[in-house]
Design a protein around this motif. Structure first.
Motif, short mmCIF file in Angstrom:
data_model
loop_
_atom_site.label_atom_id
_atom_site.label_comp_id
_atom_site.label_asym_id
_atom_site.label_seq_id
_atom_site.Cartn_x
_atom_site.Cartn_y
_atom_site.Cartn_z
N HIS A 115 0.83 -1.20 0.00
CA HIS A 115 0.00 0.00 0.00
C HIS A 115 0.87 1.25 0.00
N SER A 116 0.48 2.23 -0.81
CA SER A 116 1.17 3.52 -0.81
C SER A 116 0.26 4.55 -1.45
N ILE A 117 0.40 5.80 -1.02
CA ILE A 117 -0.36 6.87 -1.65
C ILE A 117 0.16 7.18 -3.05
N VAL A 118 1.34 6.70 -3.37
CA VAL A 118 1.89 6.78 -4.73
C VAL A 118 1.96 5.34 -5.24
N GLY A 119 1.02 4.98 -6.08
CA GLY A 119 0.82 3.57 -6.40
C GLY A 119 1.79 3.01 -7.42
N ASN A 120 1.77 1.68 -7.49
CA ASN A 120 2.54 0.92 -8.45
C ASN A 120 1.55 0.10 -9.25
N PHE A 121 1.52 0.28 -10.56
CA PHE A 121 0.53 -0.38 -11.40
C PHE A 121 1.19 -1.16 -12.54
N PRO A 122 1.97 -2.17 -12.23
CA PRO A 122 2.66 -2.88 -13.31
C PRO A 122 1.72 -3.55 -14.29
N GLN A 123 0.56 -4.00 -13.79
CA GLN A 123 -0.34 -4.72 -14.69
C GLN A 123 -0.97 -3.80 -15.73
N VAL A 124 -1.14 -2.53 -15.38
CA VAL A 124 -1.69 -1.59 -16.36
C VAL A 124 -0.78 -1.52 -17.59
N LEU A 125 0.52 -1.44 -17.34
CA LEU A 125 1.45 -1.37 -18.46
C LEU A 125 1.56 -2.71 -19.19
N MET A 126 1.34 -3.80 -18.47
CA MET A 126 1.30 -5.10 -19.14
C MET A 126 0.15 -5.15 -20.14
N PHE A 127 -1.03 -4.67 -19.71
CA PHE A 127 -2.17 -4.68 -20.63
C PHE A 127 -1.95 -3.70 -21.78
N ARG A 128 -1.32 -2.57 -21.50
CA ARG A 128 -1.01 -1.64 -22.57
C ARG A 128 -0.13 -2.28 -23.63
N ASP A 129 0.86 -3.05 -23.20
CA ASP A 129 1.86 -3.58 -24.12
C ASP A 129 1.52 -4.95 -24.69
N PHE A 130 0.67 -5.72 -24.00
CA PHE A 130 0.40 -7.09 -24.43
C PHE A 130 -1.08 -7.40 -24.66
N GLY A 131 -1.97 -6.58 -24.13
CA GLY A 131 -3.39 -6.92 -24.17
C GLY A 131 -4.05 -6.65 -25.51
N THR A 132 -5.13 -7.37 -25.76
CA THR A 132 -5.97 -7.08 -26.91
C THR A 132 -6.76 -5.80 -26.63
N GLU A 138 -11.29 -3.34 -20.79
CA GLU A 138 -11.84 -3.83 -19.52
C GLU A 138 -10.89 -3.64 -18.35
N PHE A 139 -9.64 -3.99 -18.54
CA PHE A 139 -8.77 -4.12 -17.37
C PHE A 139 -7.95 -2.88 -17.04
N ILE A 140 -7.62 -2.05 -18.01
CA ILE A 140 -6.84 -0.86 -17.66
C ILE A 140 -7.63 0.08 -16.77
N PRO A 141 -8.84 0.49 -17.16
CA PRO A 141 -9.61 1.33 -16.22
C PRO A 141 -10.01 0.56 -14.97
N GLY A 142 -10.26 -0.72 -15.12
CA GLY A 142 -10.65 -1.53 -13.96
C GLY A 142 -9.57 -1.60 -12.90
N LEU A 143 -8.33 -1.75 -13.32
CA LEU A 143 -7.22 -1.82 -12.38
C LEU A 143 -6.98 -0.47 -11.72
N VAL A 144 -7.02 0.59 -12.51
CA VAL A 144 -6.74 1.92 -11.97
C VAL A 144 -7.84 2.35 -11.00
N GLU A 145 -9.09 2.05 -11.35
CA GLU A 145 -10.21 2.48 -10.53
C GLU A 145 -10.54 1.52 -9.40
N GLY A 146 -9.95 0.33 -9.44
CA GLY A 146 -10.09 -0.58 -8.32
C GLY A 146 -11.19 -1.60 -8.40
N HIS A 147 -11.89 -1.70 -9.55
CA HIS A 147 -12.94 -2.72 -9.63
C HIS A 147 -12.50 -3.95 -10.43
#
Length: 428
Positions: A115-132, A138-147
């Protein structure tokens, strides 16, 4: 060579401090939330009757802190601007993580659960670079927004750090006219599965045991038939959110494939260098906190009529730790700075050994600093009235989990002696 931090970064540290004082510290002080940071009361965070999982109230508090940080523009700092971030550099993230950890434990930064007030979002960049396109939507906004929450299903019971001898398999199977994959196997330390919406499951889809190629990543809904939590593994530092998970003939459609089939280990390695340099910086900050607290205590404590600080037996170990902290800080910042001037492939080719050096030494150093803080503080340092035993218990995990210390040493050794890396000797 200029060792001064950029003014925009030092100004941002001051902005973070002001935000913590204005928003986060009052939240921590409200409604008996301090119970979660009372080191004597591990049960405040831990629901012992629910498999040792984090209590709902604890996770709700973390969520509220992150919501406030996001509203203030801090949580997504490291993300690209296209995702609402500030394009935070590796150097900036290393400095910020050290700065926050050096403040000690608190709602602003509690590394027990990343936990940190300055987050780490490695999966967002994974979806950016590898996702359809559909996965990204579905997953980029979902991960950032927490759902959306997607734990890594990589480690296996019988293979630990070795992801190439993978026993979990995925075979092609068509159901009701829909092409897909049937997954069967078991994963360990699938952190966060208790709140997961999906799981990134790595499975062998071709090749033989020991081959790096032939492992694929599939996105599996957490509630899919055949997904079973076998047990939650209780750890040195509780609560636990680390289960052993079975995937018993779990079927997913073809669209669940994440990235190129048979090239899944590239996903697992995608953010490893960024993660490791940031985690090393956090350990450095925690080590700094332990040393500074020990110095203050040694100056104030006066047994036998004089300060503890007057004794060289107290001074010298802290001098050695402080020297290591100064040297490690320079190496972490230099490595992060170099990373910012390279592409990801270049970092893997030219800097991987330096990242490993920073990571294994920082994780070892914080354990030594916490242990020395306990010794300087005496019995009260060993007690749960002080945070040092908690810091030790937490950071001890990183000598295993963020690439085991031995794995890091092995990598550095291979680069040094020409078995791998840019100076690899032909035929070795």
């Amino acid at each position: 060579m200029d060792f001064d931090l950029p003014s925009d970064l030092t100004n941002y540290l001051a902005e973070l401090d002001a935000f913590i004082a204005r928003e986060i510290a009052p939240l921590q002080a409200a409604d008996d939330n301090e119970r979660f940071f009372d080191h004597r009361r591990e049960h405040a965070r831990t629901d012992w009757d629910r498999d040792g999982l984090p209590r709902h109230e604890w996770e709700a508090l973390l969520h509220e802190a992150k919501r406030r940080a996001d509203a203030a523009g801090h949580l997504r700092f490291a993300l690209p601007s296209e995702f609402g971030g500030k394009n935070g550099s590796n150097l900036a993230m290393a400095v910020i993580r050290e700065h926050l950890a050096a403040k000690g434990l608190g709602l602003h930064n509690d590394l027990q659960n990343e936990h940190s007030i300055v987050g780490n979002f490695p999966q967002v960049l994974m979806f950016r670079d590898f996702g359809t396109a559909e996965q990204q939507a579905e997953f980029i906004p979902g991960l950032v927004e927490g759902h959306r929450a997607l734990p890594f299903g990589l480690t296996e019971p019988d293979h630990g750090s070795d992801a190439t001898h993978m026993e979990t398999t995925a075979v092609r199977e068509t159901r009701d006219g829909v092409a897909g994959w049937r997954i069967h196997g078991e994963k360990m330390w699938t952190t966060g599965m208790h709140v997961a919406t999906h799981c990134m499951v790595f499975a062998r889809t071709s090749g033989k045991a020991g081959d790096a190629r032939g492992v694929s990543c599939l996105i599996v809904p957490a509630d899919a038939p055949g997904v079973e939590i076998a047990e939650y593994l209780w750890t040195f530092n509780m609560p636990t959110d680390h289960p052993r998970v079975r995937f018993v003939n779990v079927w997913v459609p073809e669209t669940a494939m994440f990235g190129t089939p048979d090239e899944g280990l590239a996903l697992a390695q995608h953010f490893v260098h960024e993660n490791r340099i940031r985690q090393a910086a956090s350990s450095l900050g925690a080590a700094t906190y332990c040393v500074e607290q020990s110095i203050a205590y040694a100056r104030a404590r006066k047994p036998f009529g004089k300060p503890l600080a007057a004794n060289q037996a107290i001074q010298f170990p802290l001098v050695e730790l402080s020297t290591q902290i100064e040297m490690l800080r320079l190496m972490i910042r230099k490595t992060a700075w170099d990373m910012d001037r390279m592409s990801k492939p270049e970092v893997a080719q030219k800097l991987s050994d330096k990242v490993s050096m920073c990571n294994f030494w920082a994780n070892r150093l914080v354990c030594e600093a916490a242990d020395r803080a306990m010794q300087v503080h005496g019995a009260i340092g060993y007690s749960r009235h002080k945070p040092f035993e908690h810091i030790y218990r937490h950071h001890r995990r990183y000598r295993i989990t963020e690439g085991a210390e031995e794995i890091q040493l092995r990598k550095v050794g291979a680069w040094m002696f020409g078995y791998a890396g840019p100076h690899r000797i032909a035929g070795e």
